[in-house]
Design a protein around this motif. Sequence first.
Motif, PDB file in Angstrom:
ATOM      1  N   GLY A 172      43.959  -6.437   2.979  1.00 50.35           N
ATOM      2  CA  GLY A 172      45.299  -5.945   2.726  1.00 50.35           C
ATOM      3  C   GLY A 172      45.898  -6.690   1.552  1.00 50.35           C
ATOM      4  O   GLY A 172      45.698  -7.905   1.404  1.00 50.35           O
ATOM      5  N   TYR A 173      46.632  -5.980   0.689  1.00 52.02           N
ATOM      6  CA  TYR A 173      47.179  -6.586  -0.523  1.00 52.02           C
ATOM      7  C   TYR A 173      48.696  -6.752  -0.410  1.00 52.02           C
ATOM      8  O   TYR A 173      49.372  -5.968   0.245  1.00 52.02           O
ATOM      9  CB  TYR A 173      46.825  -5.733  -1.742  1.00 52.02           C
ATOM     10  N   ASN A 174      49.201  -7.800  -1.064  1.00 53.13           N
ATOM     11  CA  ASN A 174      50.637  -8.134  -1.035  1.00 53.13           C
ATOM     12  C   ASN A 174      51.126  -8.250   0.406  1.00 53.13           C
ATOM     13  O   ASN A 174      52.038  -7.552   0.847  1.00 53.13           O
ATOM     14  CB  ASN A 174      51.453  -7.077  -1.799  1.00 53.13           C
ATOM     15  N   PHE A 175      50.483  -9.158   1.117  1.00 54.17           N
ATOM     16  CA  PHE A 175      50.755  -9.351   2.543  1.00 54.17           C
ATOM     17  C   PHE A 175      52.014 -10.190   2.753  1.00 54.17           C
ATOM     18  O   PHE A 175      52.256 -11.172   2.037  1.00 54.17           O
ATOM     19  CB  PHE A 175      49.557 -10.054   3.186  1.00 54.17           C
ATOM     20  N   THR A 176      52.812  -9.789   3.746  1.00 49.99           N
ATOM     21  CA  THR A 176      54.007 -10.547   4.125  1.00 49.99           C
ATOM     22  C   THR A 176      54.103 -10.604   5.647  1.00 49.99           C
ATOM     23  O   THR A 176      53.919  -9.588   6.322  1.00 49.99           O
ATOM     24  CB  THR A 176      55.291  -9.893   3.572  1.00 49.99           C
ATOM     25  N   PHE A 177      54.366 -11.795   6.167  1.00 48.85           N
ATOM     26  CA  PHE A 177      54.592 -11.983   7.608  1.00 48.85           C
ATOM     27  C   PHE A 177      55.941 -12.673   7.773  1.00 48.85           C
ATOM     28  O   PHE A 177      56.176 -13.739   7.198  1.00 48.85           O
ATOM     29  CB  PHE A 177      53.478 -12.836   8.208  1.00 48.85           C
ATOM     30  N   GLU A 178      56.846 -12.068   8.542  1.00 44.57           N
ATOM     31  CA  GLU A 178      58.178 -12.632   8.760  1.00 44.57           C
ATOM     32  C   GLU A 178      58.428 -12.810  10.253  1.00 44.57           C
ATOM     33  O   GLU A 178      58.111 -11.917  11.046  1.00 44.57           O
ATOM     34  CB  GLU A 178      59.258 -11.722   8.169  1.00 44.57           C
ATOM     35  N   ARG A 179      59.001 -13.947  10.602  1.00 42.46           N
ATOM     36  CA  ARG A 179      59.378 -14.198  11.998  1.00 42.46           C
ATOM     37  C   ARG A 179      60.868 -14.511  12.056  1.00 42.46           C
ATOM     38  O   ARG A 179      61.365 -15.378  11.323  1.00 42.46           O
ATOM     39  CB  ARG A 179      58.579 -15.341  12.598  1.00 42.46           C
ATOM     40  N   PHE A 180      61.573 -13.807  12.944  1.00 42.01           N
ATOM     41  CA  PHE A 180      63.006 -14.010  13.139  1.00 42.01           C
ATOM     42  C   PHE A 180      63.242 -14.670  14.499  1.00 42.01           C
ATOM     43  O   PHE A 180      62.499 -14.451  15.455  1.00 42.01           O
ATOM     44  CB  PHE A 180      63.745 -12.671  13.076  1.00 42.01           C
ATOM     45  N   ASN A 181      64.288 -15.484  14.571  1.00 37.82           N
ATOM     46  CA  ASN A 181      64.614 -16.119  15.850  1.00 37.82           C
ATOM     47  C   ASN A 181      65.482 -15.177  16.695  1.00 37.82           C
ATOM     48  O   ASN A 181      65.766 -14.052  16.293  1.00 37.82           O
ATOM     49  CB  ASN A 181      65.304 -17.471  15.636  1.00 37.82           C
ATOM     50  N   ASP A 182      65.897 -15.629  17.852  1.00 35.86           N
ATOM     51  CA  ASP A 182      66.679 -14.805  18.775  1.00 35.86           C
ATOM     52  C   ASP A 182      68.052 -14.434  18.235  1.00 35.86           C
ATOM     53  O   ASP A 182      68.698 -13.509  18.742  1.00 35.86           O
ATOM     54  CB  ASP A 182      66.834 -15.514  20.126  1.00 35.86           C
ATOM     55  N   LYS A 183      68.507 -15.163  17.213  1.00 39.40           N
ATOM     56  CA  LYS A 183      69.794 -14.857  16.586  1.00 39.40           C
ATOM     57  C   LYS A 183      69.626 -13.898  15.411  1.00 39.40           C
ATOM     58  O   LYS A 183      70.541 -13.681  14.635  1.00 39.40           O
ATOM     59  CB  LYS A 183      70.460 -16.141  16.100  1.00 39.40           C
ATOM     60  N   ASN A 184      68.429 -13.339  15.284  1.00 39.84           N
ATOM     61  CA  ASN A 184      68.089 -12.413  14.196  1.00 39.84           C
ATOM     62  C   ASN A 184      68.194 -13.073  12.833  1.00 39.84           C
ATOM     63  O   ASN A 184      68.507 -12.436  11.822  1.00 39.84           O
ATOM     64  CB  ASN A 184      69.002 -11.172  14.249  1.00 39.84           C
ATOM     65  N   GLU A 185      67.913 -14.372  12.802  1.00 40.51           N
ATOM     66  CA  GLU A 185      67.870 -15.122  11.550  1.00 40.51           C
ATOM     67  C   GLU A 185      66.414 -15.406  11.196  1.00 40.51           C
ATOM     68  O   GLU A 185      65.589 -15.656  12.070  1.00 40.51           O
ATOM     69  CB  GLU A 185      68.634 -16.439  11.699  1.00 40.51           C
TER      70      GLU A 185
END
Length: 360
Positions: A172-185
């Motif tokens: 996969g190209y230009n991969f991004t992984f994001e994790r948000f906390n319970d406050k949606n931050e």
Amino acid sequence: MLTILDKYILKRYLITFSVMILLFIPIGIMAHLAEQIGKMQANEAPLDEILIYFGNFTIYIGSLLFPIFLFLSVIFFTSKLASNTEIVAILSSGVSYSRFLRPYIIGASIIATLMFFMGMFIVPNASKGFNEFKYKYLKKGKQDRVTNNIFTQLNANDFIYVSSFDPARQIGYNFTFERFNDKNELDFKISAANIRYVDKDSMYRLTTYKKRQLINDTAMVETKRRLDTVFSFQIGDLTPVSYAAETKNIFELNRFITDQRLKGASNINAYVLVKYKRWALPITAFILTIIAVAVSSVKRRGGMGINLAFGIIVAFVFVFFDKVFGTLAEQSGFSPLMAVLIPNTIFGILAVVLLQKAKR
């Protein structure tokens, strides 16, 4: 209770429809076999798989052509009734045109019920076998998956994105992984030029790795040329096959659409369109039956040929509208519900106009 008139017309309705299916489906099979036999031999498709494929092909293609066969069948046998002045005799005996329509509506109900249950439960399984064989032997090496702008929500907090994916190379190209906390931050964000699954090590390899994390309002940035790590998702889960919705019965399809919507799938409209088309198929059967009766119940100078020519034109126009609005829904933000409603509404109005004209 069915009268002699009802039984007579209903029998002609069902027999003509069945004969048309039995005549044209084998022709379609032979034409398809003649076209694809070279690819089957070149790719060494086993005989048992070929036989199963053509069984699935029969169900799959038959379900697509059911409305057209229904339409032409009604035009064919009703035109014969009109040419033999049987309809004139029926109406002259005091039978109203609405009463004359009753056996047609009963026949359409039978066919629509069959189409409904086949579309909801039988055709999906046939579609799965049909498409799997097609991409394995007939379109060997061609892409059967959605591979561009893939956005997936893994759970309530984790999101991944790749601009494009190559299933053959598992990259996969230009991969991004994001994790948000319970406050949606945003808790942290990982990006990489590409992500590859290394099967022998059962892990993922990120190239040009970068991780940005907020700790006490301070941005911490970590970079590496290459990083081997693990994730909770499977690389194949990023890209469901393009025909995934077609292979699921109505209950599985509802769950699949809900799951893909939660994941933010970019091609969700294509899945929803499949669902609406299944529900609309029985309605289409009634609309086409009424149009066919209204057109062919009047004795014309050109006879059956004129009616059949008109029927073929209407059938092609209907397919054209269906394809155009279906493509709009799949490739743009056009509503899948409207893509199904508009063709049926247009032809529903046409059916009412033609029916009123036939009554007069």
